[in-house]
Design a protein around this motif. Structure first.
Motif, mmCIF file in Angstrom:
data_model
loop_
_atom_site.group_PDB
_atom_site.id
_atom_site.type_symbol
_atom_site.label_atom_id
_atom_site.label_comp_id
_atom_site.label_asym_id
_atom_site.label_seq_id
_atom_site.Cartn_x
_atom_site.Cartn_y
_atom_site.Cartn_z
ATOM 1 N N GLY A 21 0.849 -1.188 0.000
ATOM 2 C CA GLY A 21 0.000 0.000 0.000
ATOM 3 C C GLY A 21 0.879 1.230 0.000
ATOM 4 N N ALA A 22 0.392 2.302 -0.614
ATOM 5 C CA ALA A 22 1.162 3.532 -0.745
ATOM 6 C C ALA A 22 0.589 4.630 0.143
ATOM 7 C CB ALA A 22 1.150 4.004 -2.198
ATOM 8 N N VAL A 23 1.460 5.270 0.892
ATOM 9 C CA VAL A 23 1.080 6.425 1.698
ATOM 10 C C VAL A 23 1.695 7.658 1.040
ATOM 11 C CG1 VAL A 23 1.337 7.566 3.926
ATOM 12 C CG2 VAL A 23 0.854 5.124 3.827
ATOM 13 N N VAL A 24 0.830 8.457 0.416
ATOM 14 C CA VAL A 24 1.247 9.714 -0.207
ATOM 15 C C VAL A 24 0.729 10.836 0.678
ATOM 16 C CG1 VAL A 24 1.093 11.193 -2.239
ATOM 17 C CG2 VAL A 24 0.981 8.719 -2.501
ATOM 18 N N ILE A 25 1.641 11.682 1.141
ATOM 19 C CA ILE A 25 1.244 12.810 1.989
ATOM 20 C C ILE A 25 1.598 14.098 1.262
ATOM 21 C CG2 ILE A 25 1.616 13.996 4.185
ATOM 22 C CD1 ILE A 25 2.216 11.197 5.382
ATOM 23 N N ARG A 26 0.579 14.967 1.164
ATOM 24 C CA ARG A 26 0.771 16.264 0.513
ATOM 25 C C ARG A 26 0.021 17.315 1.321
ATOM 26 N NH1 ARG A 26 -1.082 16.496 -5.584
ATOM 27 N NH2 ARG A 26 -3.155 16.509 -4.665
ATOM 28 N N ASP A 27 0.721 18.361 1.694
ATOM 29 C CA ASP A 27 0.105 19.474 2.432
ATOM 30 C C ASP A 27 -0.642 19.002 3.684
ATOM 31 O OD1 ASP A 27 1.056 21.204 0.445
ATOM 32 O OD2 ASP A 27 -0.746 20.904 -0.772
ATOM 33 N N GLY A 28 -0.045 18.045 4.422
ATOM 34 C CA GLY A 28 -0.650 17.569 5.656
ATOM 35 C C GLY A 28 -1.848 16.661 5.464
ATOM 36 N N ARG A 29 -2.004 16.125 4.267
ATOM 37 C CA ARG A 29 -3.117 15.216 3.966
ATOM 38 C C ARG A 29 -2.579 13.947 3.317
ATOM 39 N NH1 ARG A 29 -8.202 17.896 3.918
ATOM 40 N NH2 ARG A 29 -7.956 20.102 4.342
ATOM 41 N N VAL A 30 -3.261 12.834 3.587
ATOM 42 C CA VAL A 30 -2.870 11.547 3.017
ATOM 43 C C VAL A 30 -3.950 11.097 2.033
ATOM 44 C CG1 VAL A 30 -3.931 10.140 4.853
ATOM 45 C CG2 VAL A 30 -1.993 9.226 3.536
ATOM 46 N N LEU A 31 -3.518 10.421 0.983
ATOM 47 C CA LEU A 31 -4.432 9.938 -0.044
ATOM 48 C C LEU A 31 -5.058 8.608 0.382
ATOM 49 C CD1 LEU A 31 -5.531 10.424 -2.940
ATOM 50 C CD2 LEU A 31 -3.647 8.983 -3.741
ATOM 51 N N ALA A 32 -6.387 8.546 0.305
ATOM 52 C CA ALA A 32 -7.136 7.315 0.575
ATOM 53 C C ALA A 32 -7.958 6.979 -0.663
ATOM 54 C CB ALA A 32 -8.050 7.488 1.784
#
Length: 144
Positions: A10-21
């Motif tokens: 699984g991939a955890v992408v964090i951008r601007d304090g948010r994670v992609l679900a």
């Protein structure tokens, strides 16, 4: 002969304090539940290679694996979808190019720490919420 454990990444992408679900489209029993996007590691492929391939196939964007987050989490008992023991291995990834789009999912959401636990996550993803949540805090110290 002992069955080899199936590794799902699984991939955890964090951008601007948010994670992609990502919201599952199928199978029917899992439809509408949420996960960190990813998929099965193919024979001859490393987990890092699989997370790159799966992200490109499912979301149309390119990522670079940075490091594994936490320990492997076991999937529920083998069943119709997988017939051997399986684990979820989560990877922190960096978005390199493209904007993720829901090609194989019902929808995508960027979640802040306050919204992380509001979704109906798949059981294998739930143990990782405690690891991901602190990464979403303002000023969180994260490895590159």
């Amino acid at each position: 002969m002992e069955q080899q454990t199936l590794i799902v990444v699984g991939a955890v992408v964090i951008r601007d304090g948010r994670v992609l679900a990502a919201q599952r489209a199928g199978p029917e029993a899992l439809r509408g539940r949420w996960e960190f996007p990813g998929g099965k590691v193919d024979p001859g492929e490393t987990p890092a290679q699989a997370v790159v391939r799966e992200f490109r196939e499912e979301l149309g964007a390119d990522v670079r694996p940075l490091h594994q987050l936490g320990a492997d989490a076991p999937f529920p008992a083998p069943g119709r979808d997988h017939t051997r023991p399986a684990v979820l291995r989560l990877w922190r990834v960096e978005l390199l190019s493209g904007e993720p789009e829901a090609r194989e999912h019902l929808s995508l959401r960027w979640l802040n720490a306050a919204g992380l636990r509001a979704l109906d996550w798949l059981p294998a993803d739930v143990p990782f919420l405690d690891i991901v949540e602190p990464l979403l805090s303002p000023g969180a110290v994260t490895r590159p």
